[in-house]
Motif scaffolding. Structure first.
Motif, short mmCIF file in Angstrom:
data_model
loop_
_atom_site.label_atom_id
_atom_site.label_comp_id
_atom_site.label_asym_id
_atom_site.label_seq_id
_atom_site.Cartn_x
_atom_site.Cartn_y
_atom_site.Cartn_z
N GLN A 55 0.81 -1.22 0.00
CA GLN A 55 0.00 0.00 0.00
C GLN A 55 0.85 1.26 0.00
O GLN A 55 0.35 2.35 -0.32
N LEU A 76 -2.17 -8.03 1.88
CA LEU A 76 -3.04 -7.07 2.53
C LEU A 76 -2.61 -5.65 2.15
O LEU A 76 -1.42 -5.36 2.06
N GLY A 79 -5.71 -3.25 -1.83
CA GLY A 79 -6.92 -2.50 -2.13
C GLY A 79 -6.82 -1.02 -1.87
O GLY A 79 -7.73 -0.26 -2.24
N GLY A 99 -4.71 -10.82 1.58
CA GLY A 99 -5.86 -10.08 1.14
C GLY A 99 -6.83 -10.94 0.36
O GLY A 99 -6.42 -11.75 -0.48
N GLU A 103 -10.35 -6.79 -1.09
CA GLU A 103 -9.27 -5.89 -1.52
C GLU A 103 -9.59 -5.25 -2.88
O GLU A 103 -9.02 -4.22 -3.24
#
Length: 213
Positions: A55, A76, A79, A99, A103
């Motif tokens: 992310q 994870l 998204g 995820g 996501e």
């Protein structure tokens, strides 16, 4: 090829092409390349996982993963990359450490092809599939939904497959739909709503009825 942790020093890097390589993992230091817009991992057949903290790559637009068949899960935080436009491969596995379908919820800028590989029996399938929010993704032209052959299915499992498929309703602008390994008996009710569909492929599936009414 081994990717060194020191790659993080290339702070202005925008395009990174590691396609056709044989590594299994990438160093987490890649997620410190905050200007990165394109990460090409096409044909990395042995790649098992993407780096954690993905992310952090908030400028990422293109994540090329064609033929990365060894990927075991999605990380994870994927998204949160709401600027992503290219994500051709998405793996659904056990969600304790990785995820799942939710996501995909906010990735509404995706375009081109999206292939979702189901590697585990998805429990609470209706809720999780709706959270994927495929119906609001206007730009993908091809959607592929596939299930691993090894997944044994009892009656409950078949029902979960049907619930999953029913809730993975794509946007009506979809042009191509490919379904592989689906173990449900009935096809989803949303198929007739895909008025722009030009190609429909169904293979290795247990579906007994295809309703277009």
């Amino acid at each position: 090829m081994i990717v060194p942790n020191s790659i993080e020093k290339l702070t202005y890097l925008k395009y990174l092409d590691f396609s056709n390589n044989f590594f299994e993992v990438l160093p987490n230091s890649i997620t410190r390349l905050l200007n990165l817009q394109t990460l090409n991992l096409n044909y990395c057949f042995y790649l098992k996982e993407l780096p954690g903290n993905i992310q952090n790559l908030f400028n990422l637009r293109n994540l090329y993963l064609e033929n990365c068949y060894s990927l075991t899960h999605m990380p994870l935080g994927l998204g949160q990359l709401t600027s992503l436009q290219v994500l051709p491969w998405f793996v659904v596995n056990k969600e304790l450490t990785c995820g799942g379908l939710p996501e995909l919820n906010k990735l509404n800028n995706l375009r081109g092809e999206l292939s979702i590989r189901i590697k585990v029996l998805v429990k609470d399938a209706t809720s999780k599939a709706k959270d994927a929010n495929l119906k609001d993704k206007q730009h993908p032209r091809k959607l592929k939904l596939s299930w691993d052959d090894e997944l044994g299915k009892d009656v409950a499992g078949v029902c979960e497959d049907e619930n999953l498929m029913e809730s993975l309703c794509p946007h009506q602008s979809l042009k191509m739909l490919n379904v592989e390994g689906y173990q449900g008996v009935r096809f989803p009710s949303w198929l007739p709503s895909l008025t722009g569909l030009v190609i429909l492929e169904i293979s290795n599936s247990m579906c007994q009825r295809l309703s277009l009414e």
